[in-house]
Design a protein around this motif. Structure first.
Motif, PDB file in Angstrom:
ATOM      1  N   SER A 174      -1.217  -4.854   4.301  1.00 16.22           N
ATOM      2  CA  SER A 174      -0.654  -3.552   4.701  1.00 16.22           C
ATOM      3  C   SER A 174       0.867  -3.489   4.547  1.00 16.22           C
ATOM      4  O   SER A 174       1.482  -2.499   4.951  1.00 16.22           O
ATOM      5  CB  SER A 174      -1.025  -3.257   6.160  1.00 16.22           C
ATOM      6  OG  SER A 174      -0.457  -4.244   7.024  1.00 16.22           O
ATOM      7  N   SER A 175       1.459  -4.548   3.976  1.00 16.76           N
ATOM      8  CA  SER A 175       2.920  -4.617   3.863  1.00 16.76           C
ATOM      9  C   SER A 175       3.335  -4.828   2.416  1.00 16.76           C
ATOM     10  O   SER A 175       2.511  -5.140   1.545  1.00 16.76           O
ATOM     11  CB  SER A 175       3.459  -5.763   4.730  1.00 16.76           C
ATOM     12  OG  SER A 175       3.021  -5.636   6.063  1.00 16.76           O
ATOM     13  N   ALA A 176       4.621  -4.672   2.178  1.00 15.90           N
ATOM     14  CA  ALA A 176       5.153  -4.887   0.834  1.00 15.90           C
ATOM     15  C   ALA A 176       4.963  -6.332   0.418  1.00 15.90           C
ATOM     16  O   ALA A 176       4.972  -7.245   1.249  1.00 15.90           O
ATOM     17  CB  ALA A 176       6.639  -4.516   0.824  1.00 15.90           C
ATOM     18  N   ASN A 177       4.788  -6.534  -0.889  1.00 13.05           N
ATOM     19  CA  ASN A 177       4.572  -7.889  -1.406  1.00 13.05           C
ATOM     20  C   ASN A 177       5.738  -8.809  -1.076  1.00 13.05           C
ATOM     21  O   ASN A 177       6.905  -8.397  -1.084  1.00 13.05           O
ATOM     22  CB  ASN A 177       4.361  -7.854  -2.923  1.00 13.05           C
ATOM     23  CG  ASN A 177       3.032  -7.258  -3.308  1.00 13.05           C
ATOM     24  OD1 ASN A 177       2.106  -7.216  -2.494  1.00 13.05           O
ATOM     25  ND2 ASN A 177       2.922  -6.783  -4.546  1.00 13.05           N
ATOM     26  N   ILE A 178       5.407 -10.053  -0.796  1.00 10.18           N
ATOM     27  CA  ILE A 178       6.432 -11.075  -0.560  1.00 10.18           C
ATOM     28  C   ILE A 178       6.375 -12.064  -1.714  1.00 10.18           C
ATOM     29  O   ILE A 178       5.463 -12.892  -1.806  1.00 10.18           O
ATOM     30  CB  ILE A 178       6.185 -11.803   0.778  1.00 10.18           C
ATOM     31  CG1 ILE A 178       6.182 -10.809   1.936  1.00 10.18           C
ATOM     32  CG2 ILE A 178       7.262 -12.881   1.006  1.00 10.18           C
ATOM     33  CD1 ILE A 178       5.829 -11.431   3.280  1.00 10.18           C
TER      34      ILE A 178
END
Length: 300
Positions: A174-178
């Motif tokens: 659910s978050s931006a790629n790391i």
């Protein structure tokens, strides 16, 4: 002539650095402690403490006396232990002071062998993540993240351990790629409460993300682990925590590789006790057999 009873009072003041604290430990009034110390100083014709509002500090002569006093105390304790126990059976209480991560995730689940070998031993585990955990010497065996520098404690390197970045799959989805450490600037990071953290070895974010303020802060590793499992963000966790939990995954394993060290500490006056040695050996063996600890020692 030095009184053995005066020496008992002397050691308690040397260890606590406070007259009132020493009196509490001895179960007497603080004026009695002061009188005993004065009597000992007259007997030795030597000033043993420097008195100040901040506490009582040993003089050079006091340091020399403490070495001999602790040796006598150690011998008496060893004799009492030997005479008071059944042959071949250890009994009594051993207090282990340890950082919360080691205590909760390594020591507590790893006590089985020690308990099987010495069922008569009562084990107390006291955990905290503070540099002064061992300062009062109210422990029999101590584990520390920094080499203890307190008087009268023998220290050895126990083991090193690796740490990495972890997050829950649902958080990552659910978050931006790391893809690099710089990407964490846009993420919810979980860390220690900065104002309560006095152990430099635990300041992981200071080197990886200088000036970065974690979104969630807690003063213990268990809280950080559970927040990570709950999908609240990314945290630096020991591999002995992260790899044992399939609810979280390691991220950036090639870029973020952190290693820290545990020290083993034992008050000098307790080193001869069989129960203390048994716990020391158990800790050494536990570190040597653990998949995520690299031991510096071998069992004796």
């Amino acid at each position: 002539m030095i009184s053995a009873d005066d020496v008992r009072f002397f050691l308690e003041v040397a260890r606590t650095g406070k007259l009132v604290a020493a009196a509490r430990g001895l179960g007497v009034d603080h004026t009695t402690v002061g009188r005993r110390i004065s009597h000992l100083e007259r007997s030795t014709a030597t000033r043993l403490f420097v008195r100040s509002p901040g506490g009582w500090q040993l003089t050079e002569a006091g340091e020399r006396l403490a070495v001999h006093a602790e040796a006598v105390e150690s011998s008496l304790r060893a004799a009492a232990e030997e005479l008071g126990s059944e042959p071949g059976r250890l009994s009594g209480k051993v207090r282990i002071a340890t950082p919360d991560g080691f205590g909760a995730f390594v020591l507590s689940p790893g006590l089985g062998t020690l308990r099987e070998s010495h069922p008569g031993l009562a084990i107390e585990i006291v955990t905290a993540t503070r540099l002064n955990l061992l300062a009062t010497k109210e422990f029999d065996v101590g584990i520390s993240l920094a080499k203890p520098t307190i008087r009268g404690v023998e220290t050895t390197e126990l083991a090193s351990y690796p740490l990495g970045l972890y997050a829950a799959p649902r958080y990552l989805e659910s978050s931006a790629n790391i893809t690099s450490i710089d990407d964490l600037q846009g993420h919810s990071v979980i860390g220690y409460v900065d104002s309560l953290l006095d152990i430099p070895a635990l300041r992981f974010l200071d080197t990886s993300l200088p000036g970065f303020q974690p979104a969630i802060q807690t003063n213990n590793i268990t809280g950080q682990w559970m927040a990570t499992v709950a999908g609240l963000g990314v945290a630096v966790l020991p591999l002995f925590v992260g790899e044992a939990d399939d609810r979280i995954v390691r991220i950036l394993p090639d870029e973020v590789q952190i290693r820290r060290k545990y020290w083993l500490a034992v008050p000098r006056e307790l080193q001869r006790l069989a129960r203390t040695r048994a716990v020391q050996n158990a800790l050494v063996e536990l570190a040597a057999s653990h998949p995520y600890l690299d031991s510096f020692l071998v069992g004796s």
